[in-house]
Design a protein around this motif. Structure first.
Motif, PDB file in Angstrom:
ATOM      1  N   THR A 724       0.850  -1.183   0.000  1.00 32.83           N
ATOM      2  CA  THR A 724       0.000   0.000   0.000  1.00 32.83           C
ATOM      3  C   THR A 724       0.887   1.235   0.000  1.00 32.83           C
ATOM      4  O   THR A 724       1.952   1.256   0.621  1.00 32.83           O
ATOM      5  CB  THR A 724      -0.939   0.039   1.209  1.00 32.83           C
ATOM      6  N   SER A 725       0.455   2.243  -0.749  1.00 26.03           N
ATOM      7  CA  SER A 725       1.170   3.524  -0.783  1.00 26.03           C
ATOM      8  C   SER A 725       0.529   4.538   0.156  1.00 26.03           C
ATOM      9  O   SER A 725       1.005   5.671   0.240  1.00 26.03           O
ATOM     10  CB  SER A 725       1.161   4.089  -2.210  1.00 26.03           C
ATOM     11  N   TYR A 726      -0.545   4.141   0.855  1.00 25.32           N
ATOM     12  CA  TYR A 726      -1.313   5.065   1.688  1.00 25.32           C
ATOM     13  C   TYR A 726      -1.408   4.531   3.112  1.00 25.32           C
ATOM     14  O   TYR A 726      -1.705   3.347   3.320  1.00 25.32           O
ATOM     15  CB  TYR A 726      -2.712   5.263   1.096  1.00 25.32           C
ATOM     16  N   VAL A 727      -1.137   5.416   4.074  1.00 28.77           N
ATOM     17  CA  VAL A 727      -1.114   5.015   5.485  1.00 28.77           C
ATOM     18  C   VAL A 727      -1.956   5.987   6.303  1.00 28.77           C
ATOM     19  O   VAL A 727      -2.218   7.113   5.886  1.00 28.77           O
ATOM     20  CB  VAL A 727       0.327   4.975   6.033  1.00 28.77           C
ATOM     21  N   GLY A 728      -2.379   5.519   7.458  1.00 30.48           N
ATOM     22  CA  GLY A 728      -3.175   6.350   8.353  1.00 30.48           C
ATOM     23  C   GLY A 728      -2.310   7.245   9.222  1.00 30.48           C
ATOM     24  O   GLY A 728      -1.199   6.873   9.616  1.00 30.48           O
ATOM     25  N   MET A 729      -2.798   8.446   9.529  1.00 28.60           N
ATOM     26  CA  MET A 729      -2.066   9.379  10.382  1.00 28.60           C
ATOM     27  C   MET A 729      -2.405   9.093  11.850  1.00 28.60           C
ATOM     28  O   MET A 729      -3.564   9.166  12.269  1.00 28.60           O
ATOM     29  CB  MET A 729      -2.432  10.817  10.027  1.00 28.60           C
ATOM     30  N   ALA A 730      -1.339   8.766  12.616  1.00 24.50           N
ATOM     31  CA  ALA A 730      -1.535   8.433  14.031  1.00 24.50           C
ATOM     32  C   ALA A 730      -1.359   9.644  14.936  1.00 24.50           C
ATOM     33  O   ALA A 730      -1.814   9.623  16.082  1.00 24.50           O
ATOM     34  CB  ALA A 730      -0.556   7.330  14.443  1.00 24.50           C
ATOM     35  N   GLY A 731      -0.688  10.703  14.462  1.00 29.86           N
ATOM     36  CA  GLY A 731      -0.501  11.880  15.291  1.00 29.86           C
ATOM     37  C   GLY A 731       0.953  12.271  15.377  1.00 29.86           C
ATOM     38  O   GLY A 731       1.714  12.119  14.414  1.00 29.86           O
ATOM     39  N   ILE A 732       1.372  12.763  16.571  1.00 29.82           N
ATOM     40  CA  ILE A 732       2.716  13.303  16.759  1.00 29.82           C
ATOM     41  C   ILE A 732       3.431  12.513  17.847  1.00 29.82           C
ATOM     42  O   ILE A 732       2.881  12.297  18.932  1.00 29.82           O
ATOM     43  CB  ILE A 732       2.655  14.791  17.157  1.00 29.82           C
TER      44      ILE A 732
END
Length: 846
Positions: A724-732
């Motif tokens: 996959t070229s797309y990932v979820g944003m988990a934060g900082i």
């Protein structure tokens, strides 16, 4: 069900079976004498035929090629040596468990089949059906004289795919065998005999279409204007053995008005729109004729472009020249190509075509090209068109220089000059920029431009590894070479200090049969090439005897069996080809003794590479823009899937499928949860029963290895098929995926985080949900790897792996479903504010 690859293989075999079918025609059997042309449709968009050498045996035996290769004994020696090499190689392979005797015989039979095709001929056509009916694609292959080999087609297909179900039926008194091609819209492949020929047809109701033609219920090829013009050419001054064409005009007339599926444009452009933008709307097609005249092999090529020519087609019309206009070439050169091209006009015309074409594509394509174009003068220090191309003349020559490089492989390029002083100034500026770049590179050994005075001219040379590219400009010519000696020798020839090339009686004999003015000319002497490799043949023979264990010895081909080089070369003469534009387009005339050195042979063949070089940046930009657009669409689909999931379950997918018995990196990812919403419901249902197991568990491995195109950026070459070229944003922060939903550093996705729309207090249009990723080895099903967080700057295209293949930044999917392009130079604090969903920070334009 058959796989798509196997289906394509079946199509390929059937449409090109001429090269592999067994073709032992029964002798003495009375069969109907059928003209192969009467089995092809009148509307053949693509057509090619070869009569076979038997039909032209008398003409072939008169040629220099026949005398050099056959009469001399070289072909016989080469065939025996090749057979000996093959037997030695197969012997070695068999010792290592390679091919068995049956497979060896099949390989030997294929050589015999190819020989039969050369002797008896074949013809191939591609049609889109009658002009007054719906498009009906049809590929027709006729193997001349191969009627007795009908059964071999079925045998070949069964070797490829034993499960094929063959059907036998009778159509208009003909026994037809056919098979439906899987994964096609009703295409069949059918074969039958017609007179002494084997006919193979591919397409919807293919057999019926060809038999209607054979029965004269539909017009055949002999009624077409191109057949009459090229095959029945009464003005041809040579014996025609092969013809071919591509009818571009007919194809454009039929399909040109159909809108093309290009995303993100206000109005879908048509093929006609692109043809008009490029200026090829008057291009009717291309054609060729090949045959024999005395000792020469002769061919004529045609670019059909009648009427007023604009756009790229206008580049056909260049200033003609003659042999007397050529620069002083090396006396010993055996190969050169000269052509006429106004580079300033070519630049203007090509740029206009590019810009007109880009207007039909998404706006991003044109913007990127314009930006790149605007940067050129600043980067080069000159304007390419006004400061360089405008001062270069029309005549250009590429030539071999035996004394100008190692092993006789010198190479030079000469262009005529309009304004020498202005051209020198521009070249000096370019060289100064080059010197700046070389200094900035800080190579272990400093590279400097060397300046040498030769007879009042300055040579500029750059030592670069094995080469020393050099350029010099005088009043008439700009000379370039891989080494200074090539340029220095040219200047001495210009000054009369060295002899130069002059046409021999052989050259003049060839040119006497052609127009004396042309816009391109190519000359190469096969005798020079022959000298270069002839000594390798006895060397290969010796190696077979001494270095290949188990090579045949009893009847081995002796090194002494090789005919002398002088005997082979004696009948040969220089190959000459010219290109001449006229009211109908461009015509090339070629006369050859032995086509051993493929050189560009017409203006079209030489101008096109130059134009391609100019067009390539634009094409790359357009392709990249299209891929960026496709990636943007992929992310929009994912955004829609996330919102549909939220509508059904009341929250966005959890970052990993909940299971306290598995570590996050072992769990299935959130992309598994949205499979039903990206048209992958079947895969989702198959995985649901084992969703509590690790994503790479043996029971899940087959399903989680499936490639999903929506998950992959089209510019990326994945390191694994299920990437996959797309990932979820988990934060900082490194612990972002473990933070509670209300934490100020938390993003939308966490290992166990169940995020609702109301949790995104910063606003859905101000919060990143997903990003493109630089990594090419992230399995879409891997829970731990499909979440990214901000840990180290720079955040885009930095060590965190957030970024993409597009230059300058990457796409991000916002929580409201929109997709934005974020620059790699974005302020880090801004990126942090966008990545957290409830930190209360103000987000301004980015």
């Amino acid at each position: 069900m058959f796989g798509m690859r196997r289906s394509l293989l079946v199509c390929l075999v059937l449409s090109s079976a001429a090269g592999v079918v067994a073709v032992w025609a029964a002798s003495g059997t009375a069969v109907q004498n059928v003209d192969p042309a009467t089995l092809h449709p009148e509307r053949s968009i693509v057509y090619f035929d070869w009569d076979g050498s038997r039909q032209h045996a008398a003409a072939i035996q008169e040629t220099a090629q026949y005398q050099a290769l056959v009469t001399s004994g070289l072909i016989d020696y080469g065939s025996r040596l090749a057979r000996q090499s093959l037997q030695a190689a197969l012997s070695q392979m068999q010792r290592r468990g390679g091919p068995n005797q049956g497979q060896v015989r099949q390989a030997e039979d294929m050589l015999q089949h190819a020989k039969f095709i050369l002797e008896h001929g074949m013809s191939l056509s591609v049609s889109d059906g009658p002009a007054d009916s719906v498009p009906m694609p049809l590929v027709t292959l006729v193997v001349h004289g191969a009627a007795s080999s009908e059964d071999v087609v079925a045998e070949l297909l069964r070797m490829i795919e034993p499960r094929l179900q063959l059907q036998n039926r009778t159509i208009e008194g003909r026994d037809v065998t056919s098979v439906f091609i899987p994964n096609t819209p009703g295409f069949e492949a059918a074969w039958f005999t017609e007179g002494q020929h084997l006919v193979i047809a591919v397409g919807p109701t293919a057999a019926q279409q060809v038999i209607r033609i054979a029965e004269a219920k539909a017009p055949n090829l002999t009624a077409s204007e191109r057949w009459k013009k090229y095959r029945q050419d009464e003005e041809a001054d040579f014996e025609i053995a092969s013809v071919g064409w591509f009818d571009f005009g007919a194809l454009l007339n039929r399909f040109g008005a159909i809108p093309l599926p290009i995303p993100d444009v206000a109005k879908s452009p048509t093929a006609n729109d692109f043809a008009e933008a490029l200026g090829i709307q008057n291009l009717q097609g291309a054609a060729m004729q090949f045959g024999y005249r005395g000792k020469a092999c002769v061919s004529k090529g045609y670019v059909e472009a009648p009427g007023e020519r604009s756009g790229l087609l206008s580049l056909i019309d260049q200033e003609p020249f003659s042999l007397e206009d050529l620069p002083a070439l090396p006396a010993r050169t055996t190969t050169f190509v000269a052509f006429s091209m106004d580079l300033a006009k070519g630049w203007d015309t090509t740029l206009d075509a590019i810009q007109r074409t880009l207007k039909l594509l998404p706006p991003e394509a044109g913007e990127q090209f314009d930006q790149a174009l605007a940067m050129l003068p600043q980067a080069l220090g000159i304007d390419l068109r006004d400061d360089l191309f405008a001062h270069i003349g029309n005549l250009h020559c590429l030539y071999g220089d035996p004394a100008g490089g190692p092993f006789g492989m010198g190479f030079g390029v000469i262009s005529s000059v309009r304004d020498a002083e202005q051209l020198r100034t521009s070249v000096d500026t370019l060289v100064a920029r080059l010197e700046e770049q070389l200094q900035q590179m800080r190579t272990p050994v400093p590279i400097q431009v060397q300046r040498t005075e030769v007879s009042g001219r300055t040579l500029l040379s750059v030592p670069a590894g094995m080469f020393g590219p050099t350029i010099a400009i005088d009043k008439q010519w700009m000379s370039k070479g891989l080494y200074p000696q090539t340029v220095k020798s040219f200047l001495m020839r210009q000054d009369g200090k060295l002899p130069h090339w002059e046409p021999t009686a052989e050259h003049r004999e060839a040119l006497a049969e052609m127009p004396q003015k042309f816009t391109s000319i190519s000359i190469d002497d096969p005798r020079g090439t022959l000298e270069g490799f002839y000594g390798l043949l006895p060397m290969a023979n010796s190696m077979i005897h001494t270095m290949v264990p188990g090579s045949p010895q009893a009847d081995a081909v002796s090194m002494a069996d090789l005919p002398s080089q002088e005997l082979v070369a004696a009948p040969l003469f220089p190959n000459v080809s010219i290109g001449v534009p006229d009211d109908s387009g461009l015509v090339s005339h070629t006369r050859q003794s032995l086509p051993v050195m493929p050189m560009p042979t017409a203006q079209s063949g030489l101008a096109v590479p130059i134009l391609v070089a100019l067009l390539l940046p634009a094409v790359q930009q357009a392709r990249e823009a299209a891929r960026r657009t496709q990636s943007k669409n992929n992310m929009k689909q994912l955004g829609l899937a996330m919102h549909n999931y939220h509508d059904v379950y009341g929250h966005f997918p959890i970052g990993t499928v909940a299971d306290t018995n598995l570590k996050p990196e072992q769990r299935l990812s959130f992309l598994f949860s949205v499979l039903p919403f990206v048209e992958q419901a079947a895969l989702y249902n198959a995985l649901s029963g084992t969703s509590k197991l690790a994503w790479d568990d043996a029971q899940n491995e087959q399903m989680t290895s499936v490639a999903i195109p929506t998950f992959v950026h089209p510019s990326v070459v994945p390191a694994i098929p299920n990437a996959t070229s797309y990932v979820g944003m988990a934060g900082i922060g490194e612990d972002a995926a473990e933070l509670p939903v209300r934490h100020e550093r938390a993003g939308i996705f966490g290992y166990n985080r169940k995020t609702r729309m109301r949790d995104i207090t910063d606003g859905t249009s101000n919060t990143i949900m997903m990003t493109e990723a630089n990594d090419t080895d992230i399995p879409w099903a891997a829970g731990g790897k499909t979440l990214k967080s901000l840990t180290q700057q720079p955040y885009i295209n930095g060590p965190d792996g957030i970024g993409g293949p597009s230059p300058g930044g990457c796409h991000v999917l916002m929580a409201d479903g929109s997709v934005r392009f974020v620059s790699e130079n974005i302020d880090p604090q801004m990126m942090e504010a966008l990545s957290a969903m409830a930190d209360g920070k103000v987000v301004r334009g980015f």
